[in-house]
Design a protein around this motif. Structure first.
Motif, PDB file in Angstrom:
ATOM      1  N   ARG A   1       0.832  -1.206   0.000  1.00 45.77           N
ATOM      2  CA  ARG A   1       0.000   0.000   0.000  1.00 45.77           C
ATOM      3  C   ARG A   1       0.867   1.257   0.000  1.00 45.77           C
ATOM      4  NH1 ARG A   1      -2.869  -1.397   3.746  1.00 45.77           N
ATOM      5  NH2 ARG A   1      -1.896  -0.347   5.517  1.00 45.77           N
ATOM      6  N   ARG A   2       1.922   1.249   0.799  1.00 45.41           N
ATOM      7  CA  ARG A   2       2.813   2.410   0.853  1.00 45.41           C
ATOM      8  C   ARG A   2       3.600   2.590  -0.446  1.00 45.41           C
ATOM      9  NH1 ARG A   2       5.256   3.439   6.856  1.00 45.41           N
ATOM     10  NH2 ARG A   2       3.339   3.056   8.022  1.00 45.41           N
ATOM     11  N   ALA A   3       3.946   1.478  -1.070  1.00 51.63           N
ATOM     12  CA  ALA A   3       4.709   1.543  -2.322  1.00 51.63           C
ATOM     13  C   ALA A   3       3.822   1.907  -3.503  1.00 51.63           C
ATOM     14  CB  ALA A   3       5.394   0.205  -2.587  1.00 51.63           C
ATOM     15  N   GLY A   4       2.499   1.677  -3.355  1.00 51.15           N
ATOM     16  CA  GLY A   4       1.579   1.980  -4.437  1.00 51.15           C
ATOM     17  C   GLY A   4       1.472   0.872  -5.470  1.00 51.15           C
ATOM     18  N   VAL A   5       1.714  -0.374  -5.039  1.00 54.10           N
ATOM     19  CA  VAL A   5       1.590  -1.531  -5.933  1.00 54.10           C
ATOM     20  C   VAL A   5       0.732  -2.584  -5.250  1.00 54.10           C
ATOM     21  CG1 VAL A   5       3.828  -1.112  -7.044  1.00 54.10           C
ATOM     22  CG2 VAL A   5       3.697  -2.617  -5.031  1.00 54.10           C
ATOM     23  N   SER A   6       0.379  -3.635  -5.978  1.00 52.09           N
ATOM     24  CA  SER A   6      -0.395  -4.735  -5.396  1.00 52.09           C
ATOM     25  C   SER A   6       0.518  -5.634  -4.565  1.00 52.09           C
ATOM     26  CB  SER A   6      -1.056  -5.555  -6.504  1.00 52.09           C
ATOM     27  OG  SER A   6      -0.073  -6.221  -7.280  1.00 52.09           O
ATOM     28  N   HIS A   7      -0.074  -6.384  -3.634  1.00 43.05           N
ATOM     29  CA  HIS A   7       0.740  -7.284  -2.817  1.00 43.05           C
ATOM     30  C   HIS A   7       1.344  -8.393  -3.674  1.00 43.05           C
ATOM     31  CE1 HIS A   7      -3.149  -9.437  -2.812  1.00 43.05           C
ATOM     32  NE2 HIS A   7      -2.435 -10.528  -2.655  1.00 43.05           N
ATOM     33  N   SER A   8       0.671  -8.752  -4.784  1.00 46.71           N
ATOM     34  CA  SER A   8       1.232  -9.781  -5.666  1.00 46.71           C
ATOM     35  C   SER A   8       2.501  -9.290  -6.350  1.00 46.71           C
ATOM     36  CB  SER A   8       0.190 -10.205  -6.702  1.00 46.71           C
ATOM     37  OG  SER A   8      -0.185  -9.115  -7.523  1.00 46.71           O
ATOM     38  N   THR A   9       2.603  -7.975  -6.570  1.00 48.74           N
ATOM     39  CA  THR A   9       3.827  -7.415  -7.154  1.00 48.74           C
ATOM     40  C   THR A   9       4.995  -7.571  -6.189  1.00 48.74           C
ATOM     41  OG1 THR A   9       2.584  -5.811  -8.474  1.00 48.74           O
ATOM     42  CG2 THR A   9       4.903  -5.319  -8.052  1.00 48.74           C
ATOM     43  N   MET A  10       4.725  -7.346  -4.893  1.00 50.18           N
ATOM     44  CA  MET A  10       5.775  -7.524  -3.888  1.00 50.18           C
ATOM     45  C   MET A  10       6.222  -8.987  -3.849  1.00 50.18           C
ATOM     46  SD  MET A  10       5.933  -4.397  -2.947  1.00 50.18           S
ATOM     47  CE  MET A  10       6.915  -4.218  -1.460  1.00 50.18           C
ATOM     48  N   MET A  11       5.271  -9.895  -4.008  1.00 50.23           N
ATOM     49  CA  MET A  11       5.615 -11.321  -4.018  1.00 50.23           C
ATOM     50  C   MET A  11       6.450 -11.664  -5.245  1.00 50.23           C
ATOM     51  SD  MET A  11       1.952 -12.914  -2.761  1.00 50.23           S
ATOM     52  CE  MET A  11       2.486 -14.596  -3.035  1.00 50.23           C
ATOM     53  N   ARG A  12       6.097 -11.083  -6.390  1.00 48.78           N
ATOM     54  CA  ARG A  12       6.858 -11.351  -7.613  1.00 48.78           C
ATOM     55  C   ARG A  12       8.285 -10.830  -7.495  1.00 48.78           C
ATOM     56  NH1 ARG A  12       2.287  -9.520 -10.282  1.00 48.78           N
ATOM     57  NH2 ARG A  12       3.370  -7.657 -11.001  1.00 48.78           N
ATOM     58  N   LEU A  13       8.462  -9.717  -6.802  1.00 47.25           N
ATOM     59  CA  LEU A  13       9.807  -9.179  -6.611  1.00 47.25           C
ATOM     60  C   LEU A  13      10.657 -10.151  -5.799  1.00 47.25           C
ATOM     61  CD1 LEU A  13      11.822  -6.828  -6.931  1.00 47.25           C
ATOM     62  CD2 LEU A  13      10.955  -5.926  -4.759  1.00 47.25           C
ATOM     63  N   ALA A  14      10.083 -10.708  -4.744  1.00 51.05           N
ATOM     64  CA  ALA A  14      10.816 -11.677  -3.923  1.00 51.05           C
ATOM     65  C   ALA A  14      11.187 -12.904  -4.748  1.00 51.05           C
ATOM     66  CB  ALA A  14       9.976 -12.079  -2.717  1.00 51.05           C
ATOM     67  N   GLU A  15      10.265 -13.348  -5.573  1.00 51.43           N
ATOM     68  CA  GLU A  15      10.553 -14.502  -6.426  1.00 51.43           C
ATOM     69  C   GLU A  15      11.623 -14.178  -7.448  1.00 51.43           C
ATOM     70  OE1 GLU A  15       6.711 -15.317  -7.983  1.00 51.43           O
ATOM     71  OE2 GLU A  15       5.962 -16.241  -6.117  1.00 51.43           O
ATOM     72  N   TRP A  16      11.596 -12.958  -7.979  1.00 51.17           N
ATOM     73  CA  TRP A  16      12.628 -12.522  -8.935  1.00 51.17           C
ATOM     74  C   TRP A  16      14.007 -12.556  -8.274  1.00 51.17           C
ATOM     75  CZ3 TRP A  16      16.219  -8.614  -9.039  1.00 51.17           C
ATOM     76  CH2 TRP A  16      16.830  -8.370 -10.273  1.00 51.17           C
ATOM     77  N   LEU A  17      14.053 -12.256  -6.978  1.00 55.02           N
ATOM     78  CA  LEU A  17      15.317 -12.287  -6.233  1.00 55.02           C
ATOM     79  C   LEU A  17      15.772 -13.712  -5.925  1.00 55.02           C
ATOM     80  CD1 LEU A  17      14.605  -9.352  -3.756  1.00 55.02           C
ATOM     81  CD2 LEU A  17      16.448  -9.403  -5.455  1.00 55.02           C
ATOM     82  N   GLY A  18      14.944 -14.703  -6.264  1.00 52.26           N
ATOM     83  CA  GLY A  18      15.301 -16.087  -6.008  1.00 52.26           C
ATOM     84  C   GLY A  18      14.884 -16.577  -4.640  1.00 52.26           C
ATOM     85  N   LEU A  19      13.993 -15.836  -3.977  1.00 47.53           N
ATOM     86  CA  LEU A  19      13.532 -16.219  -2.646  1.00 47.53           C
ATOM     87  C   LEU A  19      12.212 -16.974  -2.750  1.00 47.53           C
ATOM     88  CD1 LEU A  19      14.280 -12.808  -0.890  1.00 47.53           C
ATOM     89  CD2 LEU A  19      15.715 -14.861  -0.883  1.00 47.53           C
ATOM     90  N   GLU A  20      11.874 -17.727  -1.721  1.00 48.56           N
ATOM     91  CA  GLU A  20      10.666 -18.552  -1.747  1.00 48.56           C
ATOM     92  C   GLU A  20       9.393 -17.719  -1.628  1.00 48.56           C
ATOM     93  OE1 GLU A  20      10.850 -21.674   1.065  1.00 48.56           O
ATOM     94  OE2 GLU A  20      12.598 -22.651   0.144  1.00 48.56           O
ATOM     95  N   GLY A  21       9.515 -16.540  -1.073  1.00 48.96           N
ATOM     96  CA  GLY A  21       8.349 -15.675  -0.925  1.00 48.96           C
ATOM     97  C   GLY A  21       8.748 -14.383  -0.260  1.00 48.96           C
ATOM     98  N   TYR A  22       7.769 -13.489  -0.095  1.00 44.75           N
ATOM     99  CA  TYR A  22       8.104 -12.184   0.485  1.00 44.75           C
ATOM    100  C   TYR A  22       8.490 -12.292   1.958  1.00 44.75           C
ATOM    101  CZ  TYR A  22       8.293  -7.136   0.586  1.00 44.75           C
ATOM    102  OH  TYR A  22       8.745  -5.852   0.669  1.00 44.75           O
ATOM    103  N   GLU A  23       7.976 -13.294   2.639  1.00 39.17           N
ATOM    104  CA  GLU A  23       8.346 -13.470   4.043  1.00 39.17           C
ATOM    105  C   GLU A  23       9.840 -13.730   4.176  1.00 39.17           C
ATOM    106  OE1 GLU A  23       6.745 -13.000   6.951  1.00 39.17           O
ATOM    107  OE2 GLU A  23       5.294 -12.087   5.604  1.00 39.17           O
ATOM    108  N   ALA A  24      10.432 -14.393   3.180  1.00 36.43           N
ATOM    109  CA  ALA A  24      11.875 -14.631   3.205  1.00 36.43           C
ATOM    110  C   ALA A  24      12.628 -13.310   3.080  1.00 36.43           C
ATOM    111  CB  ALA A  24      12.270 -15.575   2.077  1.00 36.43           C
ATOM    112  N   LEU A  25      12.111 -12.418   2.236  1.00 39.74           N
ATOM    113  CA  LEU A  25      12.739 -11.101   2.093  1.00 39.74           C
ATOM    114  C   LEU A  25      12.621 -10.305   3.378  1.00 39.74           C
ATOM    115  CD1 LEU A  25      14.090  -9.042   0.169  1.00 39.74           C
ATOM    116  CD2 LEU A  25      11.800  -8.289  -0.482  1.00 39.74           C
TER     117      LEU A  25
END
Length: 254
Positions: free
Chosen positions: A45-69
């Motif tokens: 919400r603060r970044a101005g994107v959907s929560h799925s976008t945050m999840m995709r970023l974590a996956e792009w980094l090679g992490l299992e999910g945003y909780e890992a980040l």
């Protein structure tokens, strides 16, 4: 992977990310403490994107999910507190400057590749053949235009810079026509005033060179030749260093 490795990877690869992932990456780079402490939905919400976008970023980094980040940032924050260091590594003296330096360096390295060299040579060829040259930019981008104009004048070429934000700019281009050239600097979204001047020059038969961030930008669509410049993440302020380096490399080829 730790926070520093994540930030370095995001900075180096920033320009290759899809638009929404760029927004999410900018938030992670600029708000590491929030990444550690806030929920993913709150961050989205603060970044101005959907929560799925945050999840995709974590996956792009090679992490299992945003909780890992989040866990990586939380561990870094906890380690710093145990050692009595400031709350966030991004609050240490000079850290923003280091991040900016890393991304500027990555942007500069792109100017040395084969594709960019070909773009610079094509731009230089147009300037060489021009009887008069206008270098156009607005705000910070005018610094780049000024620098090129002064460099070309020092080489005894007929060049001058124009501030696209000046009301007299259109009048200054009244002599533009076949045989002349206009180099327009338009980074990020590109200033509509710069685009308007480039359009005017092109309509009068002048050759247009765009120094811009994307081959599909408004300036690039007008231009006869385009020199692409990666734009560093504005952690503090938009850096003109890569654009200045680009026009210096063009001038060196003239």
């Amino acid at each position: 992977m730790d926070v520093t490795a994540i930030s370095d990877l995001l900075l180096i690869q920033f320009d290759r990310l899809p638009p929404q992932l760029k927004v999410a990456a900018s938030y992670v780079l600029e708000h590491p403490r929030d990444v550690a402490l806030l929920s993913m939905r709150n961050q989205a919400r603060r970044a101005g994107v959907s929560h799925s976008t945050m999840m995709r970023l974590a996956e792009w980094l090679g992490l299992e999910g945003y909780e890992a980040l989040r866990a990586i940032h939380a561990n870094s924050l906890r380690d710093l507190r145990e050692t009595g260091a400031p709350d966030s590594p991004f609050q240490l003296p000079g850290h923003h400057a280091r991040l900016m330096a890393n991304h500027v360096a990555a942007s500069l390295s792109q100017l040395g590749d084969q594709r960019s060299a070909a773009q610079q040579s094509a731009a230089a060829a147009l300037l060489q053949r021009a009887s008069e040259i206008w270098c156009v930019g607005s705000c910070l981008e005018k610094v780049v235009a000024d620098h090129l104009a002064q460099t070309l004048v020092a080489r005894e070429m007929n060049a001058q810079s124009i501030d696209a934000g000046n009301a007299r700019a259109l009048t200054q281009l009244r002599e533009a026509g076949p045989g002349s050239a206009l180099l327009a600097v338009g980074l990020n979204s590109g200033d509509c005033r710069t685009v308007r001047l480039a359009t005017l020059a092109s309509s009068r038969g002048a050759k247009v060179i765009a120094v811009t961030y994307c081959e599909k930008s408004a300036l690039a669509r007008i231009a006869d030749e385009t020199v692409l410049v990666q734009t560093p993440v504005p952690l503090t302020f938009p850096s003109m260093v890569p654009a200045i380096a680009a026009v210096e490399m063009i001038a060196a080829r003239v």
